[in-house]
Design a protein around this motif. Structure first.
Motif, mmCIF file in Angstrom:
data_model
loop_
_atom_site.group_PDB
_atom_site.id
_atom_site.type_symbol
_atom_site.label_atom_id
_atom_site.label_comp_id
_atom_site.label_asym_id
_atom_site.label_seq_id
_atom_site.Cartn_x
_atom_site.Cartn_y
_atom_site.Cartn_z
ATOM 1 N N LEU A 46 49.061 38.355 86.512
ATOM 2 C CA LEU A 46 49.510 37.356 85.551
ATOM 3 C C LEU A 46 48.632 36.117 85.666
ATOM 4 C CD1 LEU A 46 53.369 37.582 86.179
ATOM 5 C CD2 LEU A 46 52.020 38.808 84.452
ATOM 6 N N ILE A 47 48.369 35.476 84.550
ATOM 7 C CA ILE A 47 47.614 34.234 84.496
ATOM 8 C C ILE A 47 48.569 33.149 84.003
ATOM 9 C CG2 ILE A 47 45.667 33.038 83.424
ATOM 10 C CD1 ILE A 47 44.570 36.022 82.911
ATOM 11 N N VAL A 48 48.675 32.060 84.742
ATOM 12 C CA VAL A 48 49.615 31.003 84.392
ATOM 13 C C VAL A 48 48.843 29.735 84.030
ATOM 14 C CG1 VAL A 48 51.622 29.644 85.093
ATOM 15 C CG2 VAL A 48 51.309 31.974 85.987
ATOM 16 N N GLY A 49 49.043 29.265 82.807
ATOM 17 C CA GLY A 49 48.399 28.042 82.344
ATOM 18 C C GLY A 49 49.319 26.844 82.487
ATOM 19 N N ALA A 50 48.767 25.724 82.908
ATOM 20 C CA ALA A 50 49.544 24.504 83.141
ATOM 21 C C ALA A 50 49.902 23.815 81.831
ATOM 22 C CB ALA A 50 48.741 23.535 84.011
ATOM 23 N N PRO A 51 50.937 22.974 81.850
ATOM 24 C CA PRO A 51 51.206 22.121 80.697
ATOM 25 C C PRO A 51 49.974 21.293 80.327
ATOM 26 C CG PRO A 51 53.069 22.060 82.197
ATOM 27 C CD PRO A 51 51.964 22.813 82.899
ATOM 28 N N ARG A 70 57.357 38.869 93.803
ATOM 29 C CA ARG A 70 57.981 39.913 92.992
ATOM 30 C C ARG A 70 57.001 41.009 92.590
ATOM 31 N NH1 ARG A 70 62.938 37.927 90.051
ATOM 32 N NH2 ARG A 70 63.566 36.003 91.107
ATOM 33 N N GLY A 71 55.837 41.040 93.245
ATOM 34 C CA GLY A 71 54.944 42.171 93.066
ATOM 35 C C GLY A 71 53.791 41.964 92.107
ATOM 36 N N PHE A 72 53.462 40.714 91.790
ATOM 37 C CA PHE A 72 52.342 40.433 90.898
ATOM 38 C C PHE A 72 51.241 39.679 91.634
ATOM 39 C CE2 PHE A 72 56.139 40.607 88.269
ATOM 40 C CZ PHE A 72 55.753 41.425 87.221
ATOM 41 N N VAL A 73 50.007 39.925 91.234
ATOM 42 C CA VAL A 73 48.911 39.018 91.562
ATOM 43 C C VAL A 73 48.933 37.936 90.483
ATOM 44 C CG1 VAL A 73 46.417 38.765 91.752
ATOM 45 C CG2 VAL A 73 47.534 40.818 92.652
ATOM 46 N N VAL A 74 48.848 36.677 90.892
ATOM 47 C CA VAL A 74 48.977 35.579 89.932
ATOM 48 C C VAL A 74 47.808 34.612 90.087
ATOM 49 C CG1 VAL A 74 50.481 33.809 88.981
ATOM 50 C CG2 VAL A 74 51.489 35.778 90.158
ATOM 51 N N LEU A 75 47.189 34.286 88.969
ATOM 52 C CA LEU A 75 46.082 33.337 88.950
ATOM 53 C C LEU A 75 46.513 32.076 88.212
ATOM 54 C CD1 LEU A 75 42.917 33.203 89.630
ATOM 55 C CD2 LEU A 75 42.627 33.551 87.170
ATOM 56 N N THR A 76 46.342 30.926 88.839
ATOM 57 C CA THR A 76 46.538 29.632 88.186
ATOM 58 C C THR A 76 45.192 28.926 88.126
ATOM 59 O OG1 THR A 76 47.007 28.413 90.229
ATOM 60 C CG2 THR A 76 48.869 29.513 89.153
ATOM 61 N N TYR A 108 37.560 37.391 85.295
ATOM 62 C CA TYR A 108 37.530 37.290 86.748
ATOM 63 C C TYR A 108 38.441 38.327 87.404
ATOM 64 C CZ TYR A 108 38.660 35.647 91.415
ATOM 65 O OH TYR A 108 38.873 35.590 92.765
ATOM 66 N N LEU A 109 39.670 38.418 86.938
ATOM 67 C CA LEU A 109 40.614 39.352 87.560
ATOM 68 C C LEU A 109 40.145 40.798 87.426
ATOM 69 C CD1 LEU A 109 43.978 37.782 86.353
ATOM 70 C CD2 LEU A 109 43.189 37.907 88.727
ATOM 71 N N GLY A 110 39.574 41.129 86.280
ATOM 72 C CA GLY A 110 39.176 42.510 86.040
ATOM 73 C C GLY A 110 37.930 42.944 86.758
ATOM 74 N N ILE A 111 37.125 41.996 87.218
ATOM 75 C CA ILE A 111 35.858 42.331 87.879
ATOM 76 C C ILE A 111 35.861 41.971 89.357
ATOM 77 C CG2 ILE A 111 33.374 41.816 87.941
ATOM 78 C CD1 ILE A 111 34.175 43.554 85.589
ATOM 79 N N GLN A 112 36.414 40.810 89.709
ATOM 80 C CA GLN A 112 36.254 40.278 91.054
ATOM 81 C C GLN A 112 37.421 40.567 92.006
ATOM 82 O OE1 GLN A 112 33.582 38.857 92.365
ATOM 83 N NE2 GLN A 112 32.407 38.990 90.476
ATOM 84 N N VAL A 113 38.557 40.992 91.499
ATOM 85 C CA VAL A 113 39.710 41.219 92.375
ATOM 86 C C VAL A 113 39.982 42.716 92.414
ATOM 87 C CG1 VAL A 113 42.085 40.582 92.903
ATOM 88 C CG2 VAL A 113 40.614 38.973 91.661
ATOM 89 N N PHE A 115 42.027 44.694 93.844
ATOM 90 C CA PHE A 115 43.381 45.252 93.871
ATOM 91 C C PHE A 115 44.183 44.882 92.619
ATOM 92 C CE2 PHE A 115 42.944 41.512 96.605
ATOM 93 C CZ PHE A 115 43.866 40.636 96.074
ATOM 94 N N VAL A 116 43.503 44.425 91.569
ATOM 95 C CA VAL A 116 44.151 44.179 90.283
ATOM 96 C C VAL A 116 43.872 45.350 89.345
ATOM 97 C CG1 VAL A 116 43.956 42.815 88.150
ATOM 98 C CG2 VAL A 116 44.282 41.665 90.341
ATOM 99 N N ASP A 117 44.919 45.822 88.687
ATOM 100 C CA ASP A 117 44.774 46.811 87.630
ATOM 101 C C ASP A 117 44.390 46.064 86.354
ATOM 102 O OD1 ASP A 117 45.040 48.667 85.595
ATOM 103 O OD2 ASP A 117 46.899 49.530 86.362
ATOM 104 N N ARG A 118 43.153 46.171 85.954
ATOM 105 C CA ARG A 118 42.647 45.386 84.837
ATOM 106 C C ARG A 118 43.283 45.753 83.500
ATOM 107 N NH1 ARG A 118 36.368 47.069 84.748
ATOM 108 N NH2 ARG A 118 36.313 45.882 82.829
ATOM 109 N N ASN A 119 43.993 46.872 83.455
ATOM 110 C CA ASN A 119 44.702 47.267 82.248
ATOM 111 C C ASN A 119 46.148 46.787 82.231
ATOM 112 O OD1 ASN A 119 42.517 48.806 81.055
ATOM 113 N ND2 ASN A 119 42.870 50.304 82.688
#
Length: 317
Positions: A46-51, A70-76, A108-113, A115-119
């Motif tokens: 999941l990608i979380v954008g700030a206000p 809760r089982g997610f990789v999260v990028l802020t 970034y998540l799809g190439i550099q991490v 253990f992330v499922d890019r789909n």
């Protein structure tokens, strides 16, 4: 600076500080949250954008810390021209580049991490980030599901002001004149909304209208104060909002799902309701009882994390 969000990291969660470029070569500073003990080869992300005008250390850190448990990789991330991300001059706002940051995060998540499922990548946009997240998802099918929380469409500047033609022409002229002033000064005008240092408590805030009081009850007190979130953008940034509409193609997100979350007392609820009406199915509203706009920034008893978890578990496969 308040360290509330930075220090409240669950014992089971790891946070790495990372950097990556966007499509324009601007550096994005981000934090990657994930379970310390990984029990699967691949995780949904999941990608979380700030206000709008906020930083990754504020509301996004609350979401990331909880959802990583809760089982997610999260990028802020910090938006370009903001916080620790690159871009000069500082505090410039660009709706195109702010939407691009979500797609750059997918890159970034799809190439550099590994253990992330890019789909299986979704996005969460808080407040102003919601409009930019929807704009990104409309053209980036790699974003499989979208959640908005206390949505604001910052590009709806005309709707916020509800100007008549004379008022609109006056605003355009003032902004055009400001361009000459900025050019002559060698830098754009920037007037922060919030003080250098936080007020001790909400009881110490000056008198102001209810909506500004709400912003100050988050950004200008220890609850949400951060030196990189002084509020506002360069004055001429408003020109970009007059040229760009984040929701023009929201219907093209379908058949990928959207969940709109907002409080029953949120002054911003009309933005979520309008976006809901413009979106095509599958779409869903989730209205939080006894909840104002800023409650969905950081109040863990109000943010419906189980609903968010279930939504992404269902739609990220």
């Amino acid at each position: 600076m308040s360290l509330r969000y930075i220090n409240q990291l669950a014992a089971t969660v790891r946070r790495d500080h990372v950097h990556f470029p966007n499509r324009y070569g601007l550096n994005i500073a981000a934090d990657l949250y994930y379970p310390k003990e990984r029990k699967a080869d691949f995780y949904p992300a999941l990608i979380v954008g700030a206000p709008y005008g906020g930083t990754k250390e504020q509301g996004p850190a609350v979401y990331a810390n909880e959802l990583a448990q809760r089982g997610f990789v999260v990028l802020t991330f910090d938006q370009v021209y903001m916080g620790e991300s690159g871009g000069q001059p500082r505090h410039v706002s660009s709706p195109e580049l702010f939407a691009e940051s979500f797609s750059a995060s997918v890159d970034y998540l799809g190439i550099q991490v590994p253990f992330v499922d890019r789909n299986r990548i979704g996005v969460i946009g808080i407040c102003g980030s919601a409009g930019f997240a929807l704009s990104a998802a409309a053209v980036d099918p790699r974003i499989k599901a979208v959640v908005t929380a206390s949505m604001y469409d910052i590009t709806d500047l005309r709707g916020m002001m509800k100007p008549d033609k004379e008022q609109l022409d006056k605003m355009k002229m003032e902004l055009a004149q400001q361009r000459w002033t900025d050019f002559a000064n060698g830098q754009p005008e920037y007037k922060p909304s919030f003080p250098d240092h936080p007020y001790p408590s909400v009881d110490d805030l000056p008198d102001m209208d209810p909506i500004n009081n709400e912003w100050f009850r988050f950004y200008a007190v220890p609850r949400g104060y951060h030196p990189n979130a002084r509020g506002g953008f360069t004055t001429t940034s408003s020109l970009a909002m007059l040229q760009f509409s984040a929701l023009d193609y929201i219907d093209e997100i379908s058949p990928r799902p959207i969940l709109f979350i907002y409080g029953d007392r949120a002054h911003s609820r009309a933005y979520s309701e309008r976006a809901f009406d413009l979106a095509s199915d599958p779409k869903e509203k989730y209205i939080v009882d006894d909840c104002e706009h800023i409650d969905l920034y950081d109040q863990v008893d109000k943010i419906p994390f189980t609903k968010i978890q279930d939504f992404f578990n269902q739609h990220l496969g």
